[in-house]
Design a protein around this motif. Structure first.
Motif, PDB file in Angstrom:
ATOM      1  N   GLN A 251      -8.454   3.948   8.214  1.00 45.78           N
ATOM      2  CA  GLN A 251      -9.543   3.654  10.180  1.00 45.78           C
ATOM      3  C   GLN A 251     -10.472   4.567   9.744  1.00 45.78           C
ATOM      4  OE1 GLN A 251      -6.233   2.360  12.097  1.00 45.78           O
ATOM      5  NE2 GLN A 251      -7.173   0.541  12.618  1.00 45.78           N
ATOM      6  N   GLY A 252      -9.861   5.801   9.413  1.00 40.98           N
ATOM      7  CA  GLY A 252     -11.187   6.913  10.766  1.00 40.98           C
ATOM      8  C   GLY A 252     -12.417   7.080   8.830  1.00 40.98           C
ATOM      9  N   TYR A 253     -12.219   6.634   7.667  1.00 39.76           N
ATOM     10  CA  TYR A 253     -13.176   6.587   6.889  1.00 39.76           C
ATOM     11  C   TYR A 253     -12.642   5.813   5.588  1.00 39.76           C
ATOM     12  CZ  TYR A 253     -10.613  10.393   3.941  1.00 39.76           C
ATOM     13  OH  TYR A 253      -9.488  10.992   2.850  1.00 39.76           O
ATOM     14  N   ASP A 254     -13.461   5.995   3.788  1.00 37.93           N
ATOM     15  CA  ASP A 254     -12.813   4.969   3.503  1.00 37.93           C
ATOM     16  C   ASP A 254     -12.291   5.333   2.089  1.00 37.93           C
ATOM     17  OD1 ASP A 254     -14.690   2.782   4.533  1.00 37.93           O
ATOM     18  OD2 ASP A 254     -16.627   4.003   3.433  1.00 37.93           O
ATOM     19  N   GLY A 255     -11.644   6.010   2.642  1.00 31.80           N
ATOM     20  CA  GLY A 255      -9.811   6.376   1.923  1.00 31.80           C
ATOM     21  C   GLY A 255      -9.448   5.803   1.849  1.00 31.80           C
ATOM     22  N   PHE A 256      -8.162   6.259   0.775  1.00 31.93           N
ATOM     23  CA  PHE A 256      -6.927   5.187   0.994  1.00 31.93           C
ATOM     24  C   PHE A 256      -5.589   6.173  -0.160  1.00 31.93           C
ATOM     25  CE2 PHE A 256     -10.463   3.070  -1.408  1.00 31.93           C
ATOM     26  CZ  PHE A 256     -10.806   1.622  -1.037  1.00 31.93           C
ATOM     27  N   VAL A 257      -4.603   5.953   0.851  1.00 26.40           N
ATOM     28  CA  VAL A 257      -3.184   6.101   0.702  1.00 26.40           C
ATOM     29  C   VAL A 257      -2.452   4.936  -0.268  1.00 26.40           C
ATOM     30  CG1 VAL A 257      -1.177   6.396   1.660  1.00 26.40           C
ATOM     31  CG2 VAL A 257      -3.214   7.917   2.728  1.00 26.40           C
ATOM     32  N   VAL A 258      -2.041   5.774  -1.770  1.00 24.93           N
ATOM     33  CA  VAL A 258      -1.465   4.988  -2.391  1.00 24.93           C
ATOM     34  C   VAL A 258      -0.131   4.859  -2.588  1.00 24.93           C
ATOM     35  CG1 VAL A 258      -1.297   3.879  -4.582  1.00 24.93           C
ATOM     36  CG2 VAL A 258      -3.702   3.903  -3.771  1.00 24.93           C
ATOM     37  N   VAL A 259       0.941   3.860  -2.371  1.00 26.07           N
ATOM     38  CA  VAL A 259       2.365   4.440  -3.252  1.00 26.07           C
ATOM     39  C   VAL A 259       2.694   3.886  -3.883  1.00 26.07           C
ATOM     40  CG1 VAL A 259       4.542   4.013  -1.451  1.00 26.07           C
ATOM     41  CG2 VAL A 259       2.811   3.800   0.178  1.00 26.07           C
ATOM     42  N   ALA A 260       3.168   3.642  -4.693  1.00 27.36           N
ATOM     43  CA  ALA A 260       3.499   3.717  -6.030  1.00 27.36           C
ATOM     44  C   ALA A 260       5.214   3.422  -6.319  1.00 27.36           C
ATOM     45  CB  ALA A 260       3.143   3.805  -7.165  1.00 27.36           C
ATOM     46  N   SER A 261       6.036   2.650  -6.200  1.00 24.03           N
ATOM     47  CA  SER A 261       7.009   2.683  -6.261  1.00 24.03           C
ATOM     48  C   SER A 261       7.630   1.826  -7.633  1.00 24.03           C
ATOM     49  CB  SER A 261       7.405   1.336  -4.745  1.00 24.03           C
ATOM     50  OG  SER A 261       9.363   1.712  -5.635  1.00 24.03           O
ATOM     51  N   THR A 262       9.062   2.999  -8.568  1.00 27.09           N
ATOM     52  CA  THR A 262       9.223   2.361  -8.916  1.00 27.09           C
ATOM     53  C   THR A 262      10.455   1.248  -8.857  1.00 27.09           C
ATOM     54  OG1 THR A 262      11.049   4.374  -9.248  1.00 27.09           O
ATOM     55  CG2 THR A 262       9.116   4.605 -10.362  1.00 27.09           C
TER      56      THR A 262
END
Length: 301
Positions: A251-262
């Protein structure tokens, strides 16, 4: 590391006060993650200013808060870590909170790996809120490891083991297995990194294959992605490498957190929200943020 940037030169029409406001606004809202604007003096007392083979870093203290800065070759100052000295587990930077959405997908980790130490705010959170989990950290820059020890209270001891090594080499050569791996490695931007400072060899299909070999069944890897022009390509590469990928827009800036699962089965948005709500309702972390609210930032694409 969040993309909060401050440049050296102000536009000729800007007053000092106006320039500071513009710098702060640009850092959070500028297109493609590029802040324009202001003359900026790092706030607080300068405690350290050193250069290593990998980075130029500064440490400042402003009352009860200590900040680790990365200084770019063009004079930008990028906030890498912030620490409340009285409450070291209080995650002051938004992306660090989102990184712990890992608990939605792997709620009872026994052993985790953090690639990229910085000021160690994620280590503090894990030590206090999940004290039984074994935390390995790999950091390529010995100066960062020293700073984390001297200024941020993070070092090897107890359930924490900090190693000075390259993340790719460690994952290739180690036989350790992890329930969760957190990717948060940044250096000074150069020919060997992308524009945000992520080493190019840490964002390839070959590297992601090494990650998968180090994950336990149903394991997860969490990526901190700063905004830049090729960020969607980075996300596509992660999707290609892992069977299930969940993209959360900050929300604070245009970044992402990506969770990748097996994991063999993908969690629906409803299931993700329900699992996050369970974390909130259980009061397990007693955190000043809502997992469910963060889960609501899940991209539907």
């Amino acid at each position: 590391m969040p993309l909060v940037r401050f440049f050296r030169k102000a536009p000729p029409w800007a007053t000092t006060a106006t320039a500071l406001v513009l710098a702060l606004a640009a850092a959070w809202h500028a297109p493609a993650g590029l802040a324009r604007g202001a003359a900026f003096q790092v706030p607080g007392q300068l405690e350290l200013d050193e250069v290593s083979n990998y980075s130029h870093v500064k440490v400042t203290r402003d009352r009860g808060t200590r900040t680790l800065w990365f200084v770019r070759d063009n004079g930008e100052h990028v906030v890498e870590s912030k620490l409340d000295l009285d409450r070291p587990d209080d995650l002051l930077i938004e992306y660090t909170r989102f990184m712990f959405l890992s608990y939605v997908f792997r709620p009872e980790p026994k052993k985790v790996l953090i690639v990229g130490l910085g000021g160690g705010s994620m280590v503090h959170f894990l030590k206090i809120h999940d004290p039984e989990v074994k935390v390995d950290v790999v950091e390529i820059d010995p100066l960062i490891v020293s700073i984390a020890d001297r200024y941020f209270g993070v070092k090897t001891g107890g359930n924490v083991d900090v190693k000075v090594t390259d993340g790719f080499a460690y994952l290739r050569e180690s036989e350790a297995k992890y329930d969760v791996i957190y990717m948060d490695a940044f250096l000074r931007p150069s020919g060997g990194t992308d524009i945000t400072g992520v080493p190019l060899h840490l964002k390839t299909l070959a590297f992601y294959e090494q990650i998968k070999k180090r994950l336990n069944p149903d394991g997860a890897v969490v990526f901190n992605l700063n905004p830049h022009l090729a960020v969607q390509q980075d996300i596509r590469t992660i999707r290609e490498a892992f069977p299930n990928t969940y993209v959360f827009r900050l929300q604070g800036y245009d970044g992402f957190v990506v969770v990748a699962s097996t994991a063999a089965e993908r969690m629906s948005p409803t299931a993700v929200s329900a699992a996050a709500a369970r974390l909130d309702n259980a009061g397990r972390f007693k955190a000043p943020f809502s997992f469910r609210a963060m889960a609501g930032r899940l991209s539907r694409r």
